[in-house]
Write a protein that holds these residues in place. Structure first.
Motif, mmCIF file in Angstrom:
data_model
loop_
_atom_site.group_PDB
_atom_site.id
_atom_site.type_symbol
_atom_site.label_atom_id
_atom_site.label_comp_id
_atom_site.label_asym_id
_atom_site.label_seq_id
_atom_site.Cartn_x
_atom_site.Cartn_y
_atom_site.Cartn_z
ATOM 1 N N SER A 83 0.789 -1.228 0.079
ATOM 2 C CA SER A 83 0.059 0.026 -0.147
ATOM 3 C C SER A 83 0.807 1.207 0.053
ATOM 4 N N PRO A 84 0.405 2.527 -0.519
ATOM 5 C CA PRO A 84 0.993 3.591 -0.628
ATOM 6 C C PRO A 84 1.258 4.218 0.720
ATOM 7 N N ASP A 85 0.497 3.621 1.722
ATOM 8 C CA ASP A 85 0.406 4.054 2.982
ATOM 9 C C ASP A 85 1.946 3.415 3.783
ATOM 10 N N HIS A 86 2.437 2.597 3.038
ATOM 11 C CA HIS A 86 3.398 1.865 3.815
ATOM 12 C C HIS A 86 4.791 2.600 3.744
ATOM 13 N N LEU A 87 4.871 3.839 2.648
ATOM 14 C CA LEU A 87 6.000 4.360 2.148
ATOM 15 C C LEU A 87 6.696 5.087 3.462
ATOM 16 N N LEU A 88 5.973 5.801 4.260
ATOM 17 C CA LEU A 88 6.706 6.487 5.401
ATOM 18 C C LEU A 88 7.379 5.665 6.313
ATOM 19 N N SER A 89 6.490 4.547 6.583
ATOM 20 C CA SER A 89 6.959 3.342 7.547
ATOM 21 C C SER A 89 8.509 2.766 7.121
ATOM 22 N N PHE A 90 8.397 2.652 5.545
ATOM 23 C CA PHE A 90 9.626 1.763 5.014
ATOM 24 C C PHE A 90 10.747 3.058 5.005
ATOM 25 N N LEU A 91 10.491 4.130 4.829
ATOM 26 C CA LEU A 91 11.567 5.031 4.714
ATOM 27 C C LEU A 91 12.233 5.488 6.124
ATOM 28 N N ASN A 92 11.442 5.590 7.092
ATOM 29 C CA ASN A 92 11.885 5.543 8.438
ATOM 30 C C ASN A 92 12.528 4.343 8.708
ATOM 31 N N ALA A 93 12.264 3.204 8.525
ATOM 32 C CA ALA A 93 12.729 1.862 8.904
ATOM 33 C C ALA A 93 14.173 2.122 8.285
ATOM 34 N N THR A 94 14.595 2.534 7.184
ATOM 35 C CA THR A 94 15.925 2.681 6.760
ATOM 36 C C THR A 94 16.835 3.318 7.364
ATOM 37 N N LYS A 95 16.532 4.413 8.135
ATOM 38 C CA LYS A 95 17.298 4.923 9.215
ATOM 39 C C LYS A 95 17.892 4.266 10.147
ATOM 40 N N LEU A 96 17.058 3.246 10.655
ATOM 41 C CA LEU A 96 17.538 2.325 11.575
ATOM 42 C C LEU A 96 18.564 1.299 11.398
ATOM 43 N N LEU A 97 18.929 1.454 9.868
ATOM 44 C CA LEU A 97 20.138 0.561 9.223
ATOM 45 C C LEU A 97 21.389 1.239 9.717
ATOM 46 N N ARG A 98 21.428 2.269 10.311
ATOM 47 C CA ARG A 98 22.865 3.036 10.642
ATOM 48 C C ARG A 98 23.523 2.421 11.268
ATOM 49 N N GLU A 99 23.059 2.015 12.566
ATOM 50 C CA GLU A 99 24.073 1.174 13.460
ATOM 51 C C GLU A 99 24.743 -0.094 12.890
ATOM 52 N N PRO A 100 23.971 -0.976 12.242
ATOM 53 C CA PRO A 100 24.707 -2.139 11.503
ATOM 54 C C PRO A 100 25.517 -1.596 10.443
ATOM 55 N N PHE A 101 25.166 -0.712 9.530
ATOM 56 C CA PHE A 101 26.119 -0.257 8.549
ATOM 57 C C PHE A 101 27.417 0.382 9.351
ATOM 58 N N GLU A 102 27.283 1.091 10.210
ATOM 59 C CA GLU A 102 28.606 1.633 10.661
ATOM 60 C C GLU A 102 29.415 0.657 11.065
ATOM 61 N N ALA A 103 28.804 -0.568 11.928
ATOM 62 C CA ALA A 103 29.361 -1.570 12.399
ATOM 63 C C ALA A 103 30.484 -2.260 11.240
ATOM 64 N N THR A 104 29.542 -2.404 10.503
ATOM 65 C CA THR A 104 30.182 -3.210 9.206
ATOM 66 C C THR A 104 31.326 -2.162 8.368
ATOM 67 N N LEU A 105 31.181 -0.883 8.077
ATOM 68 C CA LEU A 105 32.098 -0.290 7.490
ATOM 69 C C LEU A 105 33.363 -0.105 8.492
ATOM 70 N N LYS A 106 33.094 0.137 9.638
ATOM 71 C CA LYS A 106 34.106 -0.020 10.665
ATOM 72 C C LYS A 106 34.968 -1.221 10.634
ATOM 73 N N GLU A 107 34.403 -2.245 10.556
ATOM 74 C CA GLU A 107 34.826 -3.609 10.638
ATOM 75 C C GLU A 107 35.931 -3.698 9.281
ATOM 76 N N MET A 108 35.281 -3.276 8.150
ATOM 77 C CA MET A 108 35.887 -3.119 6.827
ATOM 78 C C MET A 108 37.458 -2.352 6.893
ATOM 79 N N CYS A 109 37.071 -1.163 7.347
ATOM 80 C CA CYS A 109 38.171 -0.350 7.855
ATOM 81 C C CYS A 109 39.468 -0.870 8.439
ATOM 82 N N ARG A 110 39.120 -1.719 9.513
ATOM 83 C CA ARG A 110 40.304 -2.340 10.298
ATOM 84 C C ARG A 110 40.720 -3.585 9.636
ATOM 85 N N HIS A 111 39.903 -4.220 8.948
ATOM 86 C CA HIS A 111 40.363 -5.601 8.511
ATOM 87 C C HIS A 111 40.348 -5.744 6.922
#
Length: 468
Positions: A83-111
């Motif tokens: 449903s088009p009503d899901h758009l905002l929920s989906f967009l906001n959910a992608t903000k919650l990817l920040r922590e695992p993204f940063e952890a993954t990028l940090k690990e790649m920077c080190r190793h």
């Protein structure tokens, strides 16, 4: 250039229209010997793997997609929203990817072997700019739009001059972007016209958070949008460079991954392919498709069905919805029209000899695919930046024409007579003929751009040199 020293991390937004161009970019960079790591979520990884499986330099790293209220169970891609009503929920959910993204990028920077040279992330994931900056990794923004639409949206998000236009017919002042035509309030994305919604706030935040990015990767070619490259760079500031490296899907064709589009024709087992190959007259069929995200009401689908029949033109129409039942007196699969509910390869359809026009929502990927095949467009924009794309296509490039009403914006139903007139003008009218000539010209230029020595090929090399 020692390609073994490069490691490019790519983080697409979870939508097919955003992901596929970045996968095409990944393959183009992989062919130059660069290591590529694509960060994505488990469900999206399943669909990405077959696309890049023949490239040993491309690797996938998975991070979990957050469980979010308001989304269907297991939803990790915009195509899985119901449903088009899901758009905002989906967009906001992608903000919650920040922590695992940063952890993954940090690990790649080190190793990492080697560590990341840069990150290319989608414009919808604007928060990645700060994440990369904190780790000292250059971040380039990828935007699924063309340079013109990017420049307009960026200028309005910074200067807010569009707020002075209160009626749809009001002219919008776009500071920092020179226009050869009037841009009206009705041409702007809904997120700019309706400024007090959660979706508007999300996109405004994303636009502002990517200011100061190291660079911009544009799925376009200089010859198509050269007048807007420097204005876009000046809006970003801090010496941000725009690299026009597209059309990205053409690299596969020019660099040997597959035969040229349409050379041997599509698999004849597909009903749509058999039907198109049976057309006797070249450039006689209008292809109708509105992408994967457009949701047309049954009333509008009825009017479109009648309008296509009324035009008298041959047509192939891809219908996404499974619930619509077309009116009984409209032929489906007869002598004039074919309605298709299965997946079709749009690039293949547009490149076939029979297809002479495209009734399109003017999503940027569709615009590029159509122009690359020399097929003019009848623009029917519906959402996002599609109105800007349609305006540029018709007014600046002269490679398409528009419906009389301009769009189906805000739920307005476009009538069958208007649709019929537009289709007939595209396929047989003088404006359609001129648009076809210009589309053919731009198609030749697009193919040259990605070949060795072409403008996009050079820009891709300049991007690699800039991060080396």
């Amino acid at each position: 250039m020692d390609a073994s020293k490069f490691h490019i991390v790519i983080f697409p937004f979870m939508s097919q229209g955003h992901t596929i161009p970045l996968l095409d970019l990944s393959k183009a960079l992989s062919r130059r010997g660069l290591k590529i790591t694509i960060i994505t979520t488990p469900s999206n990884a399943l669909s990405i793997k077959p696309y890049v499986s023949q490239h040993s330099n491309i690797h996938l790293r998975e991070i979990p997609f957050p469980k979010t209220q308001g989304l269907p169970e297991g939803c990790e891609n915009m195509s899985q929203t119901s449903s088009p009503d899901h758009l905002l929920s989906f967009l906001n959910a992608t903000k919650l990817l920040r922590e695992p993204f940063e952890a993954t990028l940090k690990e790649m920077c080190r190793h990492g072997d080697p560590p990341p040279t840069c990150v290319i992330s989608d414009s919808f994931l604007g928060w990645t700019n700060a994440s990369c900056h904190s780790l000292g990794v250059p971040r380039l923004v990828f935007n699924g739009m063309g340079v013109f639409a990017m420049a307009v949206k960026k200028a309005l998000s910074i200067h807010q001059t569009h707020k002075g236009a209160t009626h749809d017919g009001d002219i919008v002042d776009v500071q920092g972007v020179e226009l050869s035509f009037h841009l009206l309030r009705r041409d702007l994305p809904r997120s700019l016209r309706v400024s007090d919604s959660g979706i508007s706030e999300f996109f405004l935040e994303a636009e502002r958070s990517d200011l100061g990015s190291f660079g911009v990767i544009a799925n376009s070619f200089v010859e198509l949008e050269k007048d807007h490259v420097l204005p876009l760079e000046s809006l970003y500031g801090n010496g941000t460079r725009t690299f026009c490296v597209g059309p990205l899907f053409l690299y596969d064709l020019m660099e040997g991954d597959q035969n040229e589009i349409g050379h041997n024709g599509p698999n004849p087992s597909f009903k749509w392919a058999e039907w198109l190959n049976s057309r006797v007259k070249g450039k006689s069929v209008v292809y109708v498709s509105f992408g994967s995200q457009a949701h047309l009401r049954d009333e509008q689908l009825d009017e479109l069905a009648y309008g296509l029949e009324l035009s008298g033109e041959d047509y192939i129409w891809v219908v996404r919805t499974k619930t619509w039942r077309n009116p009984t007196n409209v032929v489906s699969g007869g002598t004039k029209g074919l309605i298709v509910r299965e997946w079709v390869d749009q690039k293949l359809v547009l490149a076939l000899w029979a297809v002479g026009g495209f009734l399109s929502h003017c999503g940027w990927n569709s615009v590029l695919e159509s122009l690359a095949s020399g097929v003019p467009i009848l623009g029917w924009p519906m959402q996002a930046e599609q109105h800007l794309n349609a305006k540029y296509l018709v007014e600046e490039l002269k490679a398409g024409i528009g419906l009389e009403s301009g769009s189906a914006q805000d739920g307005k139903v476009v009538g069958r007579e208007e649709i019929s007139r537009g289709v007939k003008e595209l396929m047989r009218g003088e404006r359609g003929r001129k648009a076809r000539e210009k589309a053919i010209e731009l198609g030749r230029i697009a193919k040259r751009a990605v070949q060795v020595g072409g403008s996009s090929y050079k820009c891709l090399n300049e991007f690699i040199q800039s991060i080396g």
